[in-house]
Design a protein around this motif. Structure first.
Motif, mmCIF file in Angstrom:
data_model
loop_
_atom_site.group_PDB
_atom_site.id
_atom_site.type_symbol
_atom_site.label_atom_id
_atom_site.label_comp_id
_atom_site.label_asym_id
_atom_site.label_seq_id
_atom_site.Cartn_x
_atom_site.Cartn_y
_atom_site.Cartn_z
ATOM 1 N N HIS A 141 1.809 7.002 -6.809
ATOM 2 C CA HIS A 141 0.641 7.801 -7.179
ATOM 3 C C HIS A 141 -0.468 6.970 -7.823
ATOM 4 C CE1 HIS A 141 3.092 11.240 -6.141
ATOM 5 N NE2 HIS A 141 4.030 10.765 -6.951
ATOM 6 N N ILE A 142 -0.663 5.759 -7.284
ATOM 7 C CA ILE A 142 -1.753 4.904 -7.726
ATOM 8 C C ILE A 142 -3.052 5.482 -7.154
ATOM 9 C CG2 ILE A 142 -2.736 2.577 -7.564
ATOM 10 C CD1 ILE A 142 -0.205 2.679 -9.301
ATOM 11 N N ALA A 143 -4.132 5.414 -7.922
ATOM 12 C CA ALA A 143 -5.396 6.073 -7.544
ATOM 13 C C ALA A 143 -5.941 5.603 -6.203
ATOM 14 C CB ALA A 143 -6.446 5.864 -8.633
ATOM 15 N N VAL A 162 0.834 -1.209 0.000
ATOM 16 C CA VAL A 162 0.000 0.000 0.000
ATOM 17 C C VAL A 162 0.867 1.256 0.000
ATOM 18 C CG1 VAL A 162 -1.679 1.354 1.336
ATOM 19 C CG2 VAL A 162 -1.994 -1.116 1.048
ATOM 20 N N LEU A 163 1.928 1.265 0.786
ATOM 21 C CA LEU A 163 2.817 2.436 0.816
ATOM 22 C C LEU A 163 3.508 2.631 -0.530
ATOM 23 C CD1 LEU A 163 4.305 2.096 4.412
ATOM 24 C CD2 LEU A 163 2.551 3.702 3.608
ATOM 25 N N GLU A 177 -4.648 1.491 -16.788
ATOM 26 C CA GLU A 177 -3.906 0.282 -17.151
ATOM 27 C C GLU A 177 -2.390 0.480 -17.135
ATOM 28 O OE1 GLU A 177 -3.650 -3.158 -20.588
ATOM 29 O OE2 GLU A 177 -5.173 -1.609 -20.760
ATOM 30 N N GLU A 178 -1.909 1.562 -17.687
ATOM 31 C CA GLU A 178 -0.458 1.787 -17.749
ATOM 32 C C GLU A 178 0.171 1.829 -16.355
ATOM 33 O OE1 GLU A 178 -2.479 4.921 -18.899
ATOM 34 O OE2 GLU A 178 -3.170 3.259 -20.138
ATOM 35 N N LYS A 179 -0.502 2.505 -15.425
ATOM 36 C CA LYS A 179 0.046 2.627 -14.072
ATOM 37 C C LYS A 179 0.036 1.287 -13.342
ATOM 38 C CE LYS A 179 -0.227 6.518 -11.891
ATOM 39 N NZ LYS A 179 -0.715 7.656 -11.115
ATOM 40 N N ILE A 180 -1.024 0.498 -13.531
ATOM 41 C CA ILE A 180 -1.094 -0.813 -12.881
ATOM 42 C C ILE A 180 -0.040 -1.744 -13.460
ATOM 43 C CG2 ILE A 180 -2.517 -2.876 -12.559
ATOM 44 C CD1 ILE A 180 -3.321 -0.550 -10.719
ATOM 45 N N GLN A 181 0.125 -1.747 -14.778
ATOM 46 C CA GLN A 181 1.134 -2.619 -15.398
ATOM 47 C C GLN A 181 2.528 -2.269 -14.883
ATOM 48 O OE1 GLN A 181 0.507 -5.264 -16.938
ATOM 49 N NE2 GLN A 181 -1.496 -5.036 -17.855
ATOM 50 N N GLU A 182 2.821 -1.006 -14.742
ATOM 51 C CA GLU A 182 4.121 -0.576 -14.204
ATOM 52 C C GLU A 182 4.260 -1.002 -12.738
ATOM 53 O OE1 GLU A 182 7.863 0.922 -13.940
ATOM 54 O OE2 GLU A 182 6.684 0.779 -15.781
ATOM 55 N N PHE A 183 3.178 -0.871 -11.972
ATOM 56 C CA PHE A 183 3.226 -1.237 -10.555
ATOM 57 C C PHE A 183 3.440 -2.735 -10.367
ATOM 58 C CE2 PHE A 183 1.268 -1.914 -6.311
ATOM 59 C CZ PHE A 183 2.182 -1.175 -5.592
ATOM 60 N N ILE A 184 2.906 -3.540 -11.261
ATOM 61 C CA ILE A 184 3.113 -4.994 -11.183
ATOM 62 C C ILE A 184 4.605 -5.315 -11.262
ATOM 63 C CG2 ILE A 184 2.772 -7.171 -12.433
ATOM 64 C CD1 ILE A 184 -0.095 -6.186 -13.018
#
Length: 112
Positions: free
Chosen positions: A37-39, A30-31, A78-85
């Motif tokens: 800057h995930i929503a 979560v941190l 999608e772009e932010k989630i893919q990067e976060f993965i």
């Protein structure tokens, strides 16, 4: 005003006792999401469940567990989630993730 956009929902299934460098793994995730800057991110604690090891975890009084299942739900574009993965791949050693397309409804206060 209501805004609608397409996004991804990432669910990460962990155990409460999972750690990353001494910190609960769910907390670290979560941190990291916030730092990236995930929503949105939320952690839900389960009362019963099992994972890939088939070991049962339960909150029943006679089998009180301090290693209950937790689910971290994160959503964004999608772009932010893919990067976060890619970030998660370096910190999650044991667990499971699911990914699904979602429609995000965002409500904002109108400025008059």
């Amino acid at each position: 005003m209501r805004l609608t956009e397409e996004g991804l929902l990432l669910r990460i299934f962990l155990n409460e006792g999972d750690k990353y460098q001494g910190t609960p793994l769910y907390e670290h995730v979560v941190l990291e999401a916030r730092a990236n800057h995930i929503a949105s991110a939320i952690v839900t604690r389960g009362i019963m469940g099992y994972g890939t090891d088939s070991q049962m975890h339960t909150a029943k009084v006679l089998r009180l567990s301090e290693d209950l299942p937790v689910v971290v739900e994160i959503f964004d574009k999608e772009e932010k989630i893919q990067e976060f993965i890619r970030t998660l791949n370096t910190v999650v050693a044991v667990g499971m993730m699911t990914l699904e397309k979602v429609k995000i409804f965002k409500y904002e206060q109108c400025q008059e």
